[in-house]
Design an enzyme around this catalytic site. Structure first.
Site, PDB file in Angstrom:
ATOM      1  N   ASP A 169      29.744 -44.941  23.830  1.00  0.00           N
ATOM      2  CA  ASP A 169      30.670 -44.398  23.973  1.00  0.00           C
ATOM      3  C   ASP A 169      30.827 -43.153  23.107  1.00  0.00           C
ATOM      4  OD1 ASP A 169      33.633 -43.690  24.292  1.00  0.00           O
ATOM      5  OD2 ASP A 169      33.579 -45.678  25.294  1.00  0.00           O
ATOM      6  N   GLN A 204      38.965 -48.964  29.716  1.00  0.00           N
ATOM      7  CA  GLN A 204      39.681 -50.265  30.495  1.00  0.00           C
ATOM      8  C   GLN A 204      38.567 -51.026  31.415  1.00  0.00           C
ATOM      9  OE1 GLN A 204      42.261 -49.178  33.281  1.00  0.00           O
ATOM     10  NE2 GLN A 204      43.302 -51.130  33.393  1.00  0.00           N
ATOM     11  N   LYS A 252      37.169 -35.118  40.667  1.00  0.00           N
ATOM     12  CA  LYS A 252      36.488 -36.466  41.366  1.00  0.00           C
ATOM     13  C   LYS A 252      36.023 -36.050  42.955  1.00  0.00           C
ATOM     14  CE  LYS A 252      36.623 -39.783  38.468  1.00  0.00           C
ATOM     15  NZ  LYS A 252      35.496 -40.397  37.927  1.00  0.00           N
ATOM     16  N   TYR A 262      41.970 -33.728  37.697  1.00  0.00           N
ATOM     17  CA  TYR A 262      41.246 -35.176  37.659  1.00  0.00           C
ATOM     18  C   TYR A 262      40.914 -35.346  39.135  1.00  0.00           C
ATOM     19  CZ  TYR A 262      40.355 -40.173  37.624  1.00  0.00           C
ATOM     20  OH  TYR A 262      39.816 -41.424  37.563  1.00  0.00           O
TER      21      TYR A 262
HETATM   22  N1  SER Z   1      44.433 -44.965  37.531  1.00  0.00           N
HETATM   23  C1  SER Z   1      43.860 -43.496  37.562  1.00  0.00           C
HETATM   24  C2  SER Z   1      44.791 -42.541  37.114  1.00  0.00           C
HETATM   25  O1  SER Z   1      46.008 -42.977  37.140  1.00  0.00           O
HETATM   26  C3  SER Z   1      43.392 -42.982  38.947  1.00  0.00           C
HETATM   27  O2  SER Z   1      42.218 -43.281  39.299  1.00  0.00           O
HETATM   28  O3  SER Z   1      44.585 -41.513  36.794  1.00  0.00           O
END
Ligand code: SER
Length: 318
Positions: free
Chosen positions: A36, A14, A148, A144
């Site tokens: 990619d 995206q 991060k 996630y």
């Molecule tokens: N847009 C991302 C997600 O929803 C957040 O960084 O995982």
């Protein structure tokens, strides 16, 4: 600046798709190498150099860095929040290994500069929800988010210990029409436009009142290019900058869509992503990005809604 030769890892997602277009306009197509995990669509393949790279494989990245004399890497390969909860070990492995690969290339003097995106997912339930400050309690609950937050600490560590020039932004949810997002919790804010145009109704996987920070893709790209282009001395935050544009709830977005499509209906059927959304801030204080490198957002909910419906309209008019 014009000497830069750029490699974008995860360039077909995206963010990557639109970032590549801007970087190629700025530097020339040949100076921006897209990569990619698999080959891109014909359009991307025809536009300039493309290499298949698994970002978790150091030597694959290194080979391309040497071959094209790369000076900057944008690392956009990652597994996002919702998919990450389904494949936690894989998310950790992809998100962390790819980051170490790129930071190590910079540490070893093989590239000069790195861009790595962080996210509002670094925050958690114990974080203050409104106007969340740059420095605050950070106890992320998703894999996630944990990757991060750990990544941010490693970026700062590589900066401090090895002088690595790594620049980073905590993106909010990104809204775009060219490429669909994949596997995020904020993705409803893109999907809703497709379903509004197709069926005039949308079943939201987040409840009506889930307020989240969001941003139109063009603002996100401008921020990315801006932070990469300012002199290094202006970068004061070496983990990742808070970045904000607007916040809204599914109910507010639906009301905005209804102004253009009076028949549009929204209903709510929250799933596992509700818990993720509930753990994230409602709004973000990004005054450090505004002060340090002049960040200003442009797009509000009215413009975004108008653009999304206008640009996606023809796709569903057929
Ligand atoms: N847009 C991302 C997600 O929803 C957040 O960084 O995982």
């Amino acid at each position: 600046m014009l000497k830069s030769r750029i490699l974008v890892l995860g360039g077909c997602g995206q963010l990557g798709t639109e970032l590549v277009a801007h970087l190629r306009a700025q530097y020339g197509a040949k100076k921006v190498i897209v990569s990619d995990i698999k080959e891109a669509d014909d359009e991307m393949m025809a536009q300039g150099p493309f290499e298949v790279i698994d970002a978790t494989d150091y030597s694959q990245i290194e080979d391309v860095v040497i071959q094209y004399e790369i000076t900057e890497i944008y690392l956009l390969a990652a597994m996002l929040s919702a998919t990450g909860e389904k494949f936690p070990a894989k998310a950790w492995q992809l998100n962390m290994t790819s980051l170490f690969n790129v930071l190590d290339l910079a540490k070893d003097g093989k590239i000069e500069k790195v861009f790595w995106p962080s996210s509002i997912a670094v925050f958690g339930e114990s974080t203050p929800k409104n106007n969340t400050p740059q420095q605050t309690v950070m106890e992320p609950s998703t894999v996630y988010g944990i990757s991060k937050l750990a990544g941010e600490r490693w970026c700062e560590y590589y900066h401090r210990k090895y002088g690595v020039d790594v620049r980073s932004i905590r993106y909010p949810g990104l809204i775009s029409y060219k490429t669909a997002p994949g596997g995020g919790t904020t993705d409803y804010a893109v999907d809703i436009f497709h379903k509004a145009l197709k069926h005039d109704c949308y079943v939201s996987f987040l409840n009506a009142q889930s307020e989240l920070p969001m941003m139109y893709i063009e603002d996100a790209i401008r921020a990315t290019i801006a932070i990469m282009n300012v002199p290094r001395s202006q970068i004061k935050v070496h983990s990742s900058y808070n970045l904000a544009a607007l916040s809204f709830t599914p109910e507010q977005l639906a009301a905005e869509i209804k102004k253009h499509r009076p028949d549009f209906q929204i209903s709510y059927d929250p799933d596992f992503r509700q818990e993720i959304a509930d753990s994230w801030p409602n709004s973000i204080d990004d005054s450090e990005a505004r002060n340090d490198w002049g960040w200003e957002h442009k797009f509000g909910i009215e413009e975004i809604t108008e653009i999304m419906l206008r640009e996606l309209g023809p796709v569903y008019a057929k």
